[in-house]
Design an enzyme around this catalytic site. Structure first.
Site, short mmCIF file in Angstrom:
data_model
loop_
_atom_site.label_atom_id
_atom_site.label_comp_id
_atom_site.label_asym_id
_atom_site.label_seq_id
_atom_site.Cartn_x
_atom_site.Cartn_y
_atom_site.Cartn_z
N GLY A 62 3.09 -6.32 -3.15
CA GLY A 62 3.79 -5.93 -1.93
C GLY A 62 5.21 -5.48 -2.19
N GLY B 52 4.19 -5.48 -9.08
CA GLY B 52 4.46 -6.52 -8.11
C GLY B 52 3.45 -6.55 -6.98
CG ASP C 119 -2.02 -1.05 1.11
OD1 ASP C 119 -2.39 -1.40 -0.03
OD2 ASP C 119 -2.49 -1.52 2.16
CG PHE D 84 -1.42 7.20 -7.11
CD1 PHE D 84 -2.60 7.75 -7.58
CD2 PHE D 84 -0.33 8.04 -6.91
CE1 PHE D 84 -2.69 9.12 -7.85
CE2 PHE D 84 -0.41 9.40 -7.17
CZ PHE D 84 -1.59 9.94 -7.65
CE LYS E 16 -0.67 -6.58 -7.23
NZ LYS E 16 -1.00 -5.52 -6.27
N GLY F 259 1.81 2.81 -2.93
CA GLY F 259 1.46 3.66 -4.07
C GLY F 259 1.77 3.08 -5.43
#
EC number: 6.3.3.3
Length: 230
Positions: free
Chosen positions: A110, A108, A13, A18, A37, A15
């Site tokens: 994480g 990726g 989380d 985004f 992904k 970014g």
């Protein structure tokens, strides 16, 4: 002939998605980039692929389906075990290899030390894929440590790092963060983009990306360099 590249984050989380939205909104149609992904966990909510597509309003042709999908919002090694599925790194790398000469953004799951299986870390997969990497860090406090650590472990394994890009809320520290990471991390700062102040419609987000993302074209121009010159 194209160039796939890997988007790695300094953590979960941070970014990456985004950044992927910004990149796809600005460059997908003009350069034929697709979003992918390969490993998606946490499908109890909307997937990252669905989020990028909804945010950019791009057609299905700009997206590849994940190879592995898990409902559990956890590391791939844990999610696969919980759901009785097998994640095969060798098989996954074979699928990735088929796309390496295409214009594909590969996000990726994480951070770089997330385990794909109980004995196989993401960083090994990144290394064995031999794809150039863009590291995504935060604009916020703590990003110097996290980004330098990520850059260090990638470069120590001779993984080709294009540079790092900072995203997140506007922060008075962000310019200094970018400068010191670039000075000490051995990789160029490709840019900084802050989150929009409010939720945007797809047309508004595309305008936002065109104005605020990769303003010096550091990301796209590096990707357009032939692979053996990166």
């Amino acid at each position: 002939m194209g160039q796939a590249f890997y988007v790695a984050g300094t953590g979960t989380d941070i970014g990456k998605t985004f950044f992927s939205c910004l990149f796809m909104a600005k460059y997908a149609e003009s350069y034929g980039f697709r979003y992918w992904k390969p490993i998606q966990t946490g499908l109890s909510s909307a997937s990252d692929t669905e989020f990028v597509q909804k945010t950019t309003n791009l057609s299905d042709s700009f997206f590849l389906k994940p190879v592995y999908e898990f409902l559990t919002p956890a590391s791939p090694h844990y999610a696969s075990k919980q759901e009785g599925k097998t994640l095969d790194p060798k098989s996954l790398l074979g699928v990735i290899a088929k796309e390496r000469k295409t214009n594909t953004l590969i996000e990726g799951a994480g951070g770089v030390f997330v385990p794909w299986t109980e004995d196989y870390l993401a960083i090994k997969g990144i290394q064995e894929s031999n794809l150039p990497v863009v590291v995504i860090g935060s604009t916020e406090l703590g990003t110097i440590n996290h980004t330098l650590l990520t850059l260090d472990v990638l470069t120590a394994r001779f993984i080709p790092v294009i540079g790092f890009y900072l995203v997140g809320p506007k922060n008075p520290l962000q310019s200094d963060n970018a400068d010191i990471i670039q000075r000490l991390g051995g990789a160029p700062c490709l840019g900084v983009t802050n989150f929009p102040e409010q939720k945007l419609l797809p047309s508004e987000f595309i305008s936002f990306a065109n104005e605020h993302f990769d303003t010096d074209r550091n990301v796209i121009d590096t990707l357009l360099i032939p692979e053996d010159e990166i």
